[in-house]
Scaffold this motif. Structure first.
Motif, PDB file in Angstrom:
ATOM      1  N   UNK A   1       0.940  -1.188  -0.022  1.00  0.00           N
ATOM      2  CA  UNK A   1       0.093   0.085   0.137  1.00  0.00           C
ATOM      3  C   UNK A   1       0.851   1.098  -0.010  1.00  0.00           C
ATOM      4  N   UNK A   2       0.171   2.372  -0.655  1.00  0.00           N
ATOM      5  CA  UNK A   2       0.979   3.552  -0.266  1.00  0.00           C
ATOM      6  C   UNK A   2       0.966   3.864   1.014  1.00  0.00           C
ATOM      7  N   UNK A   3       2.180   4.655   1.496  1.00  0.00           N
ATOM      8  CA  UNK A   3       2.314   5.257   2.844  1.00  0.00           C
ATOM      9  C   UNK A   3       1.285   5.748   3.510  1.00  0.00           C
ATOM     10  N   UNK A   4       0.547   6.816   2.672  1.00  0.00           N
ATOM     11  CA  UNK A   4      -0.616   7.543   3.222  1.00  0.00           C
ATOM     12  C   UNK A   4      -2.056   6.367   3.424  1.00  0.00           C
ATOM     13  N   UNK A   5      -1.972   5.640   2.430  1.00  0.00           N
ATOM     14  CA  UNK A   5      -3.073   4.600   2.792  1.00  0.00           C
ATOM     15  C   UNK A   5      -2.864   3.765   4.012  1.00  0.00           C
TER      16      UNK A   5
ATOM     17  N   UNK B   1       6.062   9.378   4.388  1.00  0.00           N
ATOM     18  CA  UNK B   1       5.815  10.037   3.030  1.00  0.00           C
ATOM     19  C   UNK B   1       6.750  10.625   2.363  1.00  0.00           C
ATOM     20  N   UNK B   2       7.335   9.891   1.139  1.00  0.00           N
ATOM     21  CA  UNK B   2       8.486  10.558   0.379  1.00  0.00           C
ATOM     22  C   UNK B   2       7.755  11.902  -0.318  1.00  0.00           C
ATOM     23  N   UNK B   3       8.507  13.077  -0.380  1.00  0.00           N
ATOM     24  CA  UNK B   3       8.101  14.152  -1.169  1.00  0.00           C
ATOM     25  C   UNK B   3       7.113  14.986  -0.743  1.00  0.00           C
ATOM     26  N   UNK B   4       6.527  14.576   0.307  1.00  0.00           N
ATOM     27  CA  UNK B   4       5.373  15.460   1.124  1.00  0.00           C
ATOM     28  C   UNK B   4       5.875  16.190   2.375  1.00  0.00           C
ATOM     29  N   UNK B   5       6.979  15.959   2.835  1.00  0.00           N
ATOM     30  CA  UNK B   5       7.604  16.752   3.845  1.00  0.00           C
ATOM     31  C   UNK B   5       7.045  15.952   5.154  1.00  0.00           C
TER      32      UNK B   5
END
Length: 233
Positions: free
Chosen positions: A1-5, A63-67
């Protein structure tokens, strides 16, 4: 799963039940009093545990690229106090003073909660656009497993405790039916990540399918027990 999910899945797992779980317990012929007590206890515990578990999840799945994403603990606790504790206290007060009114309002409150959940899901799908379906596919199977796992664990723990059939169903409902609205609001308004709200939105929809199965089976099993009790010895 994506990290946010993945983090969003932890959030919905940490959410308590709500008036919906109490209504489903009633329709399934479960122990409604036990269901209400479990809902109150879980709601009180959630005020502290939900932001802790959410931050742990974000630490495990950065989460990469989101901060740097984190859940502000005090702000989340304040929101949960408003969303969880205050309605619970009001409901307990009404039930204690005017039980007939509380019983009459139970279904209306559950329907209203369902409408709010549906509106939030629409807002999330619009804000994510085409990405919504990608996140939906990622979250679908884990959400189903979480829902079925909650029902199984809740029923199994009560069975190990040698509780009655009605208590077992109440335990299953309390772990399997979640207040998905809280998960969505935490993800969108507190954390500011609509993607993280997808598991809560999906859970809020799919749990009604398992709830219908629990209601059907609970009522059927209860009728079977009543028929056995009526048989001459």
């Amino acid at each position: 799963m994506p990290p946010l999910v993945a983090a969003g899945l932890v959030i919905i797992a940490a959410c308590p039940g709500g008036t919906t779980s109490n209504l489903i317990a009633y329709l399934a012929r479960a122990n409604v009093a036990l269901s209400i007590v479990l809902t109150v206890i879980a709601s009180l515990i959630t005020i502290v545990t939900l932001p802790i578990f959410a931050n742990l999840a974000l630490g495990i799945w950065p989460v990469a690229g989101v901060g740097d994403i984190h859940v502000p603990v005090l702000r989340t606790i304040a929101l949960l106090l408003a969303l969880v504790l205050v309605p619970v206290l009001i409901g307990m007060a009404v039930r204690a003073v005017r039980p007939a009114i509380a019983h009459a309002m139970e279904r209306a409150v559950s329907v209203f909660g369902g409408l709010v959940l549906a509106a939030l899901i629409v807002v999330i799908s619009v804000s994510l656009g085409d990405e919504f379906w990608e996140y939906l596919r990622s979250a679908g199977l884990p959400v189903i497993l979480l829902n079925l796992g909650g029902l199984t664990v809740g029923f199994g723990v009560m069975a190990l405790a040698r509780a009655s059939w009605a208590d077992r169903v109440a335990g299953a409902v309390e772990l399997g039916i979640k207040n998905a609205t809280i998960g969505i609001l935490i993800a969108v308004t507190v954390i500011g990540q609509p993607e993280m709200a997808v598991p809560s939105g999906v859970y809020g929809l799919l749990m009604y399918a398992s709830a219908a199965a629990v209601i059907w089976y609970g009522r059927r099993h209860t009728r079977r027990l009543e028929n056995r009790a009526d048989e001459p010895t």
